[in-house]
Design an enzyme around this catalytic site. Structure first.
Site, mmCIF file in Angstrom:
data_model
loop_
_atom_site.group_PDB
_atom_site.id
_atom_site.type_symbol
_atom_site.label_atom_id
_atom_site.label_comp_id
_atom_site.label_asym_id
_atom_site.label_seq_id
_atom_site.Cartn_x
_atom_site.Cartn_y
_atom_site.Cartn_z
ATOM 1 N N GLY A 1 36.332 47.539 80.169
ATOM 2 C CA GLY A 1 37.303 46.543 80.618
ATOM 3 C C GLY A 1 37.353 46.264 82.090
ATOM 4 N N GLU A 28 33.175 53.018 78.448
ATOM 5 C CA GLU A 28 32.482 51.972 77.689
ATOM 6 C C GLU A 28 32.408 50.665 78.482
ATOM 7 O OE1 GLU A 28 35.003 51.618 74.245
ATOM 8 O OE2 GLU A 28 34.464 53.575 73.443
ATOM 9 N N GLY A 51 31.086 47.232 79.884
ATOM 10 C CA GLY A 51 30.106 46.228 79.489
ATOM 11 C C GLY A 51 29.911 45.243 80.627
ATOM 12 N N ARG A 52 30.893 44.353 80.758
ATOM 13 C CA ARG A 52 30.827 43.288 81.762
ATOM 14 C C ARG A 52 30.484 43.815 83.163
ATOM 15 N NH1 ARG A 52 33.844 38.608 81.166
ATOM 16 N NH2 ARG A 52 35.055 39.762 79.628
ATOM 17 N N ARG A 90 31.643 30.901 77.545
ATOM 18 C CA ARG A 90 32.886 31.351 78.177
ATOM 19 C C ARG A 90 33.776 30.228 78.699
ATOM 20 N NH1 ARG A 90 33.285 34.164 82.085
ATOM 21 N NH2 ARG A 90 34.961 35.510 81.367
ATOM 22 N N TYR A 94 37.245 30.435 76.823
ATOM 23 C CA TYR A 94 38.343 31.047 77.575
ATOM 24 C C TYR A 94 38.779 30.203 78.768
ATOM 25 C CZ TYR A 94 35.924 35.241 75.664
ATOM 26 O OH TYR A 94 35.281 36.170 74.891
ATOM 27 N N CYS A 102 27.623 17.867 71.479
ATOM 28 C CA CYS A 102 28.592 16.844 71.080
ATOM 29 C C CYS A 102 29.987 17.421 70.902
ATOM 30 C CB CYS A 102 28.115 16.170 69.801
ATOM 31 S SG CYS A 102 26.448 15.545 69.995
ATOM 32 N N GLU A 103 30.583 17.860 71.977
ATOM 33 C CA GLU A 103 31.949 18.383 72.001
ATOM 34 C C GLU A 103 32.485 18.116 73.400
ATOM 35 O OE1 GLU A 103 33.585 20.690 69.772
ATOM 36 O OE2 GLU A 103 31.922 21.006 68.380
HETATM 37 C C1 LIG Z 1 34.009 44.849 74.361
HETATM 38 C C2 LIG Z 1 34.315 46.297 74.377
HETATM 39 C C3 LIG Z 1 34.013 47.061 75.499
HETATM 40 C C4 LIG Z 1 33.452 46.478 76.767
HETATM 41 O O1 LIG Z 1 34.375 45.676 77.436
HETATM 42 P P1 LIG Z 1 34.019 45.141 78.911
HETATM 43 O O2 LIG Z 1 35.201 44.348 79.287
HETATM 44 O O3 LIG Z 1 32.795 44.318 78.790
HETATM 45 O O4 LIG Z 1 33.837 46.332 79.781
HETATM 46 C C5 LIG Z 1 34.250 48.420 75.440
HETATM 47 N N1 LIG Z 1 34.777 48.995 74.326
HETATM 48 C C6 LIG Z 1 35.074 48.282 73.231
HETATM 49 C C7 LIG Z 1 35.635 48.974 72.058
HETATM 50 C C8 LIG Z 1 34.867 46.911 73.220
HETATM 51 O O5 LIG Z 1 35.193 46.204 72.131
#
Ligand SMILES: *Cc1c(COP(=O)(O)O)cnc(C)c1O
Length: 423
Positions: free
Chosen positions: A244, A279, A281-282, A318, A322, A351-352
């Site tokens: 997150g 965890e 990601g982004r 995105r 969002y 086409c949107e």
């Molecule tokens: C999407 C997700 C993440 C990664 O979130 P980021 O905002 O990209 O860091 C981590 N854990 C779970 C369970 C997720 O669904």
């Protein structure tokens, strides 16, 4: 963008570069639209995150869904990373990329029986369990296979992540995890199930968080449970605080830095010895990639100026999904600096009316120009689709002065190869 931009992109002699390769050269060699990633920026993001937690035993499990390209997974695996997966498909990718299944945590509210079987066969680190029914199902499948499944409960800490509602996951009305108040009873139930081994606790409150306060609040809620569990004789080996951590999309925004994030988390687990699992990601991929696109047409109407480009909402969803803001940079910065600035809506051919990448941006444009849509490394390619029968973009990773195609542009015939007409 300064010459030393940590994102791996820089300007030299009036041209935009990814590391030491001009983006114009990538477009000439591989066409547009094309995602371009900087290997150095990916490594910098990973090591920045990893070293911020050097003081505490931990494992960084990259959230595969942010960008699941095998080359990216392989890079993080080589750096010692683990993975957070949300499907059997992602597990297959991790294994194909040379990732270690023993460093995989499996999240998600809808794990199918076959996905659970595959994960048990692969020997993953832990299942992040999201409901009582899932707990029973995992125990039953493990029993059938003569195995013991490592589990964590994903606890919903009921904190407001202060992010877009579609990517907030830690409020009590969300579909994710089990309520904080129900967790203790469910741990007690898990303890009675013979084919489960309680390993940890987990939470993930949302994505693109830009302040430390919601993380601190979530950790505090989770730690109160860890203490209750301890008093109940349930010891854990790890505490998973999810992902997150947000990134900078706009120059004028200043999301919390990774060291501030680490300080907040570490303060919350002070004195504890359980291993921390993350965890992200982004944060690991978002600013390491751009979407390279070419201006097809400039169209002036009474109300607005449209720059119709060859990338669209199917490539980068995105903005449509969002209302997300992505910076748009001219690749030929010399012309951009001398031409007349006008406000442009950068739109795709789909086409949107929701098919826009940016709106009202002051740019000096001419037809044929290349543009770089920044911060497209996360949730760009991974959320792309074939809407309007558009082949998915190519992906290129730059490593110093070399460019590598890490995913070929799709060809149109492949898009309907699995379809059949009636006899
Ligand atoms: C999407 C997700 C993440 C990664 O979130 P980021 O905002 O990209 O860091 C981590 N854990 C779970 C369970 C997720 O669904």
């Amino acid at each position: 963008m300064t010459p030393n931009d940590p994102s791996g992109f820089n300007t030299r002699g009036g041209r935009l570069y990814a590391e030491n390769v001009a983006l114009a050269d990538i477009a000439a060699a591989h066409g547009t639209p094309c995602f371009v990633y900087s290997k150095a920026a990916l490594i910098a993001a990973y090591t920045g995150f990893d070293t911020a937690f050097a003081a505490h035993p931990h494992l960084v499990c990259y959230a595969v869904k942010a960008n699941p390209n095998l080359a990216i997974l392989n890079l993080f695996a080589r750096l010692g990373g683990g993975f957070d997966i949300v499907s059997g498909g992602e597990l297959a990718r991790v294994i194909a990329a040379g990732g270690d299944p023993h460093k995989v945590v499996f999240s998600g509210v809808g794990k199918k029986a076959q996905e659970i079987r595959d994960a048990l066969s692969a020997g993953i680190l832990c299942f992040n369990v999201e409901s009582p029914s899932e707990l029973e199902r995992i125990d039953q499948i493990a029993a059938e296979m003569g195995k013991v499944a490592p589990v964590s409960l994903r606890v919903n800490p009921d904190v407001d992540a202060k992010t877009h509602p579609y990517i907030a996951t830690g409020l009590k009305e969300s579909k994710f995890g089990v309520a904080h108040g129900d967790a203790l009873a469910l741990y007690r139930r898990a303890r009675t199930l013979k084919h489960l081994r309680i390993d940890g606790i987990d939470c993930h409150i949302g994505s693109q968080l830009t302040e430390t306060a919601p993380f601190s609040a979530a950790v505090e809620r989770v730690m109160s449970l860890v203490e209750q569990l301890g008093a109940d004789g349930i010891a854990l080996t790890h505490i998973d605080v999810g992902g997150g951590l947000g990134i900078q999309y706009k120059t004028e925004e200043h999301p919390c830095r990774v060291d501030e994030y680490a300080a907040a988390i570490l303060a919350g687990v002070k004195g504890r010895t359980e291993k921390l699992v993350f965890e992200p990601g982004r944060f690991l991929v978002g600013n390491a990639g751009v979407l390279l696109t070419r201006v097809e047409y400039l169209k002036r109407t009474a109300d607005r100026n449209f720059a119709v480009v060859d990338a669209a909402m199917n490539d980068l969803m995105r903005p449509a999904l969002y209302d997300a803001w992505h910076d748009v940079l001219p690749v030929d910065t010399a012309h951009a600096a001398t031409g007349t600035l006008e406000p442009w809506d950068v739109v795709g051919p789909v086409c949107e009316s929701g098919d826009f990448l940016a709106r009202g941006r002051k740019l000096a444009l001419k037809e044929g120009d290349l543009l770089a849509i920044r911060s497209a490394g996360a949730y760009g390619m991974s959320m792309s689709s074939n809407y309007n029968t558009r082949p998915r973009a190519a992906e290129v990773m730059v490593d110093g002065a070399r460019m590598h195609v890490i995913r070929q542009r799709e060809n149109v015939a492949a898009l309907f190869a699995g379809e059949a007409i009636l006899p």
